[in-house]
Design a protein around this motif. Structure first.
Motif, PDB file in Angstrom:
ATOM      1  N   VAL A   1      -0.304   4.819  -8.083  1.00 40.77           N
ATOM      2  CA  VAL A   1       0.034   5.609  -6.896  1.00 40.77           C
ATOM      3  C   VAL A   1       1.355   5.122  -6.328  1.00 40.77           C
ATOM      4  CG1 VAL A   1      -0.638   6.217  -4.534  1.00 40.77           C
ATOM      5  CG2 VAL A   1      -2.376   6.084  -6.328  1.00 40.77           C
ATOM      6  N   GLY A   2       2.218   6.062  -5.970  1.00 43.04           N
ATOM      7  CA  GLY A   2       3.459   5.756  -5.268  1.00 43.04           C
ATOM      8  C   GLY A   2       3.385   6.291  -3.852  1.00 43.04           C
ATOM      9  N   CYS A   3       3.924   5.528  -2.904  1.00 43.64           N
ATOM     10  CA  CYS A   3       3.797   5.898  -1.490  1.00 43.64           C
ATOM     11  C   CYS A   3       5.031   5.364  -0.747  1.00 43.64           C
ATOM     12  CB  CYS A   3       2.524   5.268  -0.945  1.00 43.64           C
ATOM     13  SG  CYS A   3       1.828   6.054   0.491  1.00 43.64           S
TER      14      CYS A   3
ATOM     15  N   TYR B   1      12.343   2.737  -6.996  1.00 39.07           N
ATOM     16  CA  TYR B   1      11.033   3.358  -6.806  1.00 39.07           C
ATOM     17  C   TYR B   1      10.562   4.013  -8.100  1.00 39.07           C
ATOM     18  CZ  TYR B   1       7.519   6.280  -4.373  1.00 39.07           C
ATOM     19  OH  TYR B   1       6.369   6.894  -3.942  1.00 39.07           O
ATOM     20  N   VAL B   2      11.424   4.793  -8.709  1.00 40.32           N
ATOM     21  CA  VAL B   2      11.081   5.479  -9.957  1.00 40.32           C
ATOM     22  C   VAL B   2      10.810   4.477 -11.070  1.00 40.32           C
ATOM     23  CG1 VAL B   2      11.908   7.056 -11.741  1.00 40.32           C
ATOM     24  CG2 VAL B   2      12.403   7.534  -9.333  1.00 40.32           C
ATOM     25  N   ASP B   3      11.705   3.518 -11.230  1.00 42.08           N
ATOM     26  CA  ASP B   3      11.568   2.555 -12.323  1.00 42.08           C
ATOM     27  C   ASP B   3      10.308   1.712 -12.178  1.00 42.08           C
ATOM     28  OD1 ASP B   3      13.933   3.467 -13.396  1.00 42.08           O
ATOM     29  OD2 ASP B   3      15.156   1.826 -12.607  1.00 42.08           O
ATOM     30  N   THR B   4       9.996   1.286 -10.951  1.00 38.75           N
ATOM     31  CA  THR B   4       8.836   0.408 -10.748  1.00 38.75           C
ATOM     32  C   THR B   4       7.532   1.155 -10.983  1.00 38.75           C
ATOM     33  OG1 THR B   4      10.099  -0.870  -9.125  1.00 38.75           O
ATOM     34  CG2 THR B   4       7.722  -1.191  -9.158  1.00 38.75           C
ATOM     35  N   VAL B   5       7.433   2.391 -10.497  1.00 36.59           N
ATOM     36  CA  VAL B   5       6.218   3.178 -10.753  1.00 36.59           C
ATOM     37  C   VAL B   5       6.050   3.384 -12.263  1.00 36.59           C
ATOM     38  CG1 VAL B   5       5.144   5.452 -10.496  1.00 36.59           C
ATOM     39  CG2 VAL B   5       6.182   4.327  -8.520  1.00 36.59           C
TER      40      VAL B   5
ATOM     41  N   GLY C   1       9.547  15.915  -4.451  1.00 35.13           N
ATOM     42  CA  GLY C   1       9.022  15.659  -5.780  1.00 35.13           C
ATOM     43  C   GLY C   1       9.940  14.865  -6.669  1.00 35.13           C
ATOM     44  N   TYR C   2      10.899  14.157  -6.083  1.00 37.77           N
ATOM     45  CA  TYR C   2      11.918  13.476  -6.884  1.00 37.77           C
ATOM     46  C   TYR C   2      11.300  12.453  -7.835  1.00 37.77           C
ATOM     47  CZ  TYR C   2      16.210  11.065  -8.157  1.00 37.77           C
ATOM     48  OH  TYR C   2      17.253  10.502  -8.866  1.00 37.77           O
ATOM     49  N   LEU C   3      10.379  11.623  -7.337  1.00 30.67           N
ATOM     50  CA  LEU C   3       9.745  10.610  -8.185  1.00 30.67           C
ATOM     51  C   LEU C   3       9.087  11.238  -9.403  1.00 30.67           C
ATOM     52  CD1 LEU C   3       8.463   7.834  -8.887  1.00 30.67           C
ATOM     53  CD2 LEU C   3       6.617   8.419  -7.292  1.00 30.67           C
TER      54      LEU C   3
ATOM     55  N   TYR D   1      15.201  -1.723   1.816  1.00 31.81           N
ATOM     56  CA  TYR D   1      13.774  -1.410   1.962  1.00 31.81           C
ATOM     57  C   TYR D   1      12.925  -2.578   1.465  1.00 31.81           C
ATOM     58  CZ  TYR D   1      14.083   3.541   3.249  1.00 31.81           C
ATOM     59  OH  TYR D   1      14.295   4.712   3.919  1.00 31.81           O
ATOM     60  N   MET D   2      11.700  -2.630   1.959  1.00 30.77           N
ATOM     61  CA  MET D   2      10.722  -3.588   1.466  1.00 30.77           C
ATOM     62  C   MET D   2       9.793  -2.896   0.474  1.00 30.77           C
ATOM     63  SD  MET D   2      11.327  -6.535   2.784  1.00 30.77           S
ATOM     64  CE  MET D   2       9.788  -7.349   2.268  1.00 30.77           C
ATOM     65  N   ALA D   3       9.462  -3.604  -0.600  1.00 36.84           N
ATOM     66  CA  ALA D   3       8.540  -3.092  -1.610  1.00 36.84           C
ATOM     67  C   ALA D   3       7.282  -3.950  -1.610  1.00 36.84           C
ATOM     68  CB  ALA D   3       9.186  -3.109  -2.991  1.00 36.84           C
TER      69      ALA D   3
END
Length: 467
Positions: free
Chosen positions: A225-227, A94-98, A117-119, A299-301
């Motif tokens: 945006v990350g969600c 999640y972090v790397d892709t954003v 707030g981890y991301l 998970y699905m992305a």
């Protein structure tokens, strides 16, 4: 004790209104995913629901399940495991892709439902400066330097979002009327957070440079945006996506992370797969660039790009929304798979279920201790797979969170087990049967490393990977 759960029925798809759907089998789940104090036992309960798959838009919804009123009360008091304390490896993708979606560390990034707030903390450590965390229940959970670059906004998307407010004001739209159309009345648009900054930017009290219409920065749209674990909680995801369109630059990127469609929980408003995401994205003015399962965590992305602006170019938006992104053949192929998935209440394969049942019975009849490592939804599901025999068994329930030591876990047979902190319960011990009741291979690696650290050995360890 009377139940606090209210049920409701849907005779048509709540997203597109179609009455053409196929029903699946009944599912059982616990209301809250986490262990609880004895005095809070009333907040948890075993609940049943029946999903159905819409043949028009691909969304799975409950023909009978928890009401939105009940769901609102539950999600307002939800407690989640902090990725900053455990399971952080699950967030690495999640972090790397954003970060990769950003053209530079000057990009403006929004995290909806960002929990602790981890991301954004991780992005801050990488040099990103323009970061906004939006969540309905931000909770201060310790400060560190990474939080200084983060603006924390408490509330639901889009109503509480300063960029959305500024754009609505600029367009002369009634924000109260528009918010209902943008999905913020969902009461479940995000999970909870536990961060808050102390700088003016972090606290959301930046002096206004644009009067009542917001600061100068409020008029700059988001680039990325990350969600994560949000959209399936929203009763009206199309309006939510249109609200997102209103706060992003054209060509802006969005990353959604969700559990697969068949991993269904009672607290979810909807159960979403790739067909549903394609439909919702299109109706919000976005193209679906990629959809894939994240390696190692199940998970699905879904990676999206804003293709058209709903406010600036409504005619183009109308044409865009009326043109499906999938061919009939692609849509039907995915529907066929999903029709099969909703027929069964399975989180693990039949083969894994048989292996689990045999191991539990074998050790139980010999009076051996059975340790279940994990106390969440997945643990509930695998215990439920024991069927009628479950009531015969006693387990030692452990997890990696010291704050949960001594709390209680609700079993599918409505019995409770005391929860123990693994580091104290399993230290320097040998366990006959250890069941890793976690749905992620990354969690598996963390747990095995932790067991080695505390010198816990075992005769047999079973990891029941999700289907």
């Amino acid at each position: 004790m009377s139940s606090f759960i209210k049920y409701e029925e849907h005779l048509c798809c709540p997203v597109c209104g179609s009455t053409h759907y196929v029903e699946g089998c009944d599912h059982r789940d616990m209301v809250n995913s986490h262990p609880f104090r004895p005095e809070d036992a009333w907040k948890n309960e075993v609940i049943t629901f029946r999903p159905a798959l819409c043949e028009n838009c691909g969304v799975a919804f409950n023909v009978r399940g928890m009401s939105n009123e009940t769901r609102s009360g539950i999600t307002a008091n939800f407690n989640f495991i902090k990725p900053s304390s455990t399971g952080s490896s699950q967030f690495q993708h999640y972090v790397d892709t954003v970060a990769e979606m950003c053209s530079s560390n000057q990009c403006k990034v929004l995290d909806i439902g960002g929990y602790d707030g981890y991301l954004l903390r991780e992005l801050s450590r990488r040099g990103f400066k323009n970061l906004t965390l939006l969540d309905p229940s931000t909770v201060t959970d310790g400060m560190d330097e990474s939080m200084l670059a983060i603006r924390v906004v408490t509330g639901y998307f889009p109503d509480a979002d300063p960029v959305w407010q500024a754009r609505m004001n600029k367009c002369g739209k009634d924000t109260d009327a528009t918010s209902a159309d943008a999905g913020n009345k969902s009461d479940a648009a995000a999970t909870s957070t536990s961060t808050a900054g102390t700088s003016p930017a972090a606290s959301g009290t930046v002096p206004s440079a644009a009067g009542d219409e917001g600061t100068v920065e409020d008029h700059r749209l988001y680039d990325v945006v990350g969600c994560k674990d949000v959209l399936q909680m929203v009763p009206d995801p199309v309006s939510f996506m249109r609200g997102l369109n209103n706060v992003m630059v054209k060509g802006g990127r969005a990353l959604f992370i969700s559990s697969p469609l068949h991993v269904m929980h009672a607290v979810q408003s909807l159960h979403l797969g790739s067909n549903a995401y394609h439909y919702i994205a299109r109706m919000g003015g976005f193209t679906m660039d990629r959809c894939y399962m994240v390696k190692g965590n199940g998970y699905m992305a879904y990676e999206l790009t804003k293709a058209v602006d709903l406010i600036d170019d409504p005619e183009a938006a109308e044409r865009f929304m009326s043109t499906p992104q999938l061919s009939d053949e692609e849509f039907e192929a995915e529907q066929a798979r999903n029709r099969e998935l909703i027929k069964y209440n399975l989180h693990i394969s039949q083969e894994a279920t048989h292996r689990f049942r045999y191991a539990v019975e074998y050790n139980h009849t010999r009076g051996r201790e059975i340790v279940i490592y994990g106390t969440g939804f997945y643990s509930f599901s695998i215990l439920d797979s024991l069927g009628e025999n479950l009531s015969r068994y006693k387990f030692t329930m452990v997890n990696s969170t010291p704050e949960m030591d001594g709390l209680q876990f609700l079993r599918p047979d409505n019995k409770v087990e005391q929860v123990h902190w693994a580091d104290s319960c399993l230290k320097d011990r040998h366990v006959p049967l250890l069941v890793l009741a976690i749905g992620s291979r990354k969690f598996y690696s963390e747990i095995i490393a932790n067991l080695a650290r505390i010198n816990c050995t075992f005769d047999e360890a079973i990891y029941l990977s999700p289907v």
